[in-house]
Design a protein around this motif. Structure first.
Motif, PDB file in Angstrom:
ATOM      1  N   LYS A   1      45.949  43.892  44.352  1.00  0.00           N
ATOM      2  CA  LYS A   1      45.489  44.915  45.287  1.00  0.00           C
ATOM      3  C   LYS A   1      44.163  45.533  44.850  1.00  0.00           C
ATOM      4  O   LYS A   1      43.401  46.027  45.675  1.00  0.00           O
ATOM      5  CB  LYS A   1      46.544  46.013  45.414  1.00  0.00           C
ATOM      6  CG  LYS A   1      47.826  45.558  46.100  1.00  0.00           C
ATOM      7  CD  LYS A   1      48.829  46.703  46.177  1.00  0.00           C
ATOM      8  CE  LYS A   1      50.123  46.254  46.843  1.00  0.00           C
ATOM      9  NZ  LYS A   1      51.134  47.358  46.889  1.00  0.00           N
ATOM     10  N   ASN A   2      43.915  45.522  43.537  1.00  0.00           N
ATOM     11  CA  ASN A   2      42.683  46.120  43.019  1.00  0.00           C
ATOM     12  C   ASN A   2      42.073  45.188  41.967  1.00  0.00           C
ATOM     13  O   ASN A   2      42.104  45.465  40.774  1.00  0.00           O
ATOM     14  CB  ASN A   2      42.987  47.487  42.400  1.00  0.00           C
ATOM     15  CG  ASN A   2      41.733  48.296  42.134  1.00  0.00           C
ATOM     16  OD1 ASN A   2      40.611  47.764  42.140  1.00  0.00           O
ATOM     17  ND2 ASN A   2      41.894  49.583  41.873  1.00  0.00           N
ATOM     18  N   PRO A   3      41.503  44.066  42.400  1.00  0.00           N
ATOM     19  CA  PRO A   3      40.979  43.072  41.444  1.00  0.00           C
ATOM     20  C   PRO A   3      39.818  43.597  40.602  1.00  0.00           C
ATOM     21  O   PRO A   3      39.632  43.157  39.470  1.00  0.00           O
ATOM     22  CB  PRO A   3      40.539  41.921  42.347  1.00  0.00           C
ATOM     23  CG  PRO A   3      40.349  42.529  43.697  1.00  0.00           C
ATOM     24  CD  PRO A   3      41.338  43.646  43.797  1.00  0.00           C
ATOM     25  N   LYS A   4      39.049  44.533  41.141  1.00  0.00           N
ATOM     26  CA  LYS A   4      37.919  45.078  40.388  1.00  0.00           C
ATOM     27  C   LYS A   4      38.409  45.835  39.152  1.00  0.00           C
ATOM     28  O   LYS A   4      37.868  45.682  38.056  1.00  0.00           O
ATOM     29  CB  LYS A   4      37.105  46.002  41.284  1.00  0.00           C
ATOM     30  CG  LYS A   4      35.759  46.401  40.699  1.00  0.00           C
ATOM     31  CD  LYS A   4      34.936  47.162  41.700  1.00  0.00           C
ATOM     32  CE  LYS A   4      33.567  47.506  41.122  1.00  0.00           C
ATOM     33  NZ  LYS A   4      32.746  48.280  42.093  1.00  0.00           N
ATOM     34  N   LYS A   5      39.453  46.634  39.327  1.00  0.00           N
ATOM     35  CA  LYS A   5      40.033  47.365  38.202  1.00  0.00           C
ATOM     36  C   LYS A   5      40.736  46.410  37.246  1.00  0.00           C
ATOM     37  O   LYS A   5      40.661  46.556  36.026  1.00  0.00           O
ATOM     38  CB  LYS A   5      41.018  48.414  38.726  1.00  0.00           C
ATOM     39  CG  LYS A   5      41.685  49.215  37.626  1.00  0.00           C
ATOM     40  CD  LYS A   5      42.680  50.206  38.203  1.00  0.00           C
ATOM     41  CE  LYS A   5      43.386  50.966  37.085  1.00  0.00           C
ATOM     42  NZ  LYS A   5      44.397  51.918  37.633  1.00  0.00           N
ATOM     43  N   ALA A   6      41.416  45.420  37.818  1.00  0.00           N
ATOM     44  CA  ALA A   6      42.161  44.459  36.996  1.00  0.00           C
ATOM     45  C   ALA A   6      41.248  43.682  36.058  1.00  0.00           C
ATOM     46  O   ALA A   6      41.636  43.329  34.934  1.00  0.00           O
ATOM     47  CB  ALA A   6      42.937  43.506  37.890  1.00  0.00           C
TER      48      ALA A   6
END
Length: 468
Positions: free
Chosen positions: A226-231
């Motif tokens: 859902k949040n690949p940038k944070k991952a």
């Protein structure tokens, strides 16, 4: 007169070229300073007459530096140990068979190690005079690190002067606020402190339950999608013990390694108990399960149990271990271990390499003790059969306070009859998942059949008298 317009132009030019947010911050700061000055002028401290001041002082009662201690607090009733600690121990004047301390290989009684430590004492003195980076490193410290790396067949090792601080420093040296750690719910208190210090997001999985761990990993995987940038900026760690101090169980390392590969985790393994107890040559859980040690990112071991010295160590690749020399707080800011005890640890490694049969002897003793204690009538046994740490629980479950009182009574009666055992102590209001009260039994390789029989008979008699 010419300077005033010039100064005004300079100030105006500075404000014109400065970013807008800088101007706003400076204006707010100026307003705050003016407000504080005028507010303080308007609200002067209330003045008291001398009589009022005397009255206030007479009524003032200082709070105690230390709160009231309960009359039954364990610290008020310490048990006194006299003489050297070994297979036999003198507790409160009673000569006892020792099933309470963690000298699994019986090296505290080794004369060769004792003589080497005395020789080192005469050469170096007692203390090392500072942390490793500040005049605290001696040749014996470097030799021990080199020997540990060679023994564990890893690139490099770093030695800490205190066992507790080893894992508690190693975890926050790598994992930070934005990272995620998955840890077994029964990890020891030192690991818990390391997890707290990391300020990372912590997920606890059920004890040795790989299905529950994978459930948490799948949930995290969905959050990452859902949040690949944070991952992409988040690192994920997996922390486990080789043998759990709080349960005596062995962790399923092969399954942990598979999950590590599948979900791209960094694996930290605390082998404080399993080092020097498991494996054909005492190299711990990786040798026991025949797992390539390169699959574990960082192995943390203890020198205070099987090695019969003090401190702890971390082994791994040079890239990983070297990082701790600048970021491991327990390494950077603690005085290095005394040279005589460092030399004792080196001599213990000599024994490891020259007499590998001692590990088979230990595992045979722990198995015999396990099989015998499993027959107790009123107590149930927890822990793996080859683990030197075992737990005895009251079979008929009661409330925590009652169980704790009964176990304390059993300990006292056992010591009177010549068997030194202890009830496991926990900081119940601080532990994340406080274990059930138990007797913590420790085995060592010097136990003979008659010793095991004596321990069983004593525990059976005392527990029957108190619990039946």
């Amino acid at each position: 007169m010419v300077a005033v317009p010039y100064l005004f132009n300079e100030v105006y030019d500075i404000f014109r070229k400065a970013p807008f947010y800088t101007v706003v911050l400076e204006v707010l700061l100026l307003i705050s300073v003016v407000w504080v000055i005028f507010y303080n002028n308007k609200n002067k401290r209330k003045r008291y007459t001398p009589e009022q001041e005397e009255e206030i002082i007479a009524k003032w009662q200082p709070e105690p530096l230390v709160g009231d201690t309960p009359a039954d607090h364990p610290a008020l009733f310490p048990r006194i140990v006299e003489g050297r600690v070994g297979k036999r121990i003198n507790v409160d004047g009673h000569d006892c068979l020792n099933l309470a301390t963690h000298d699994y290989l019986g090296l505290l009684e080794d004369e060769g190690i004792r003589k080497a430590a005395i020789t080192s004492l005469r050469k170096y003195g007692v203390g090392s005079c500072g942390p490793r980076g500040f005049y605290g490193t001696l040749d014996v410290h470097l030799e021990l690190e080199e020997r540990l790396a060679k023994f564990m067949e890893m690139e490099e090792a770093v030695v800490y002067s205190y066992g507790f601080s080893t894992i508690a420093s190693a975890i926050p040296a790598y994992s930070k606020r934005v990272d995620i750690i998955f840890a077994d719910e029964k990890v020891n208190f030192a690991i818990q402190k390391g997890l707290d210090a990391s300020r990372s997001t912590i997920y606890y999985y059920k004890h040795n339950d790989m299905k529950d761990l994978e459930r948490l990993l799948i949930e995290q995987q969905k959050r990452d999608e859902k949040n690949p940038k944070k991952a992409a900026k988040t690192r994920r760690f997996l922390v486990a013990e080789g043998i759990y101090m709080n349960t005596g169980e062995i962790c399923p390392l092969p399954e942990l390694v598979e999950l590590r590969k599948k979900y791209k985790l960094r694996l930290f393994l605390d082998e404080t108990i399993s080092f020097g107890t498991l494996g054909e040559n005492g190299r711990g859980l990786t040798e026991h399960f025949n797992v390539d040690r390169i699959e574990v990112d960082l192995i943390i071991g203890g020198l205070e149990n099987s090695v019969a010295s003090i401190g702890g160590f971390c082994v791994g690749s040079s890239f990983i271990v070297e990082h701790q020399r600048l970021s491991g707080l327990g390494y950077c800011f603690s005085a290095s271990s005394p040279p005589l005890l460092t030399q004792a640890a080196i001599c213990a490694l000599d024994r490891f390499e020259n007499e590998p049969k001692m590990f088979a002897q230990l595992q045979e003793s722990t198995t015999k003790l396990h099989n015998k204690l499993g027959s107790l009538t009123h107590m149930s046994l927890g822990g793996n059969k080859i683990s030197p740490v075992k737990h005895l629980y009251i079979k008929e479950s009661r409330d925590v306070d009652t169980e704790r009182a009964l176990l304390k009574e059993i300990v006292g009666k056992c010591i009177e009859k010549g068997l030194a055992v202890i009830d496991a102590q926990y900081l119940e209001h601080i532990e994340k998942h406080c274990p059930r009260p138990s007797l913590r039994i420790t085995a060592n390789r010097l136990l003979e059949d008659k010793d095991i029989d004596f321990a069983f008979q004593t525990l059976e008699k005392v527990s029957s008298d108190i619990l039946s």
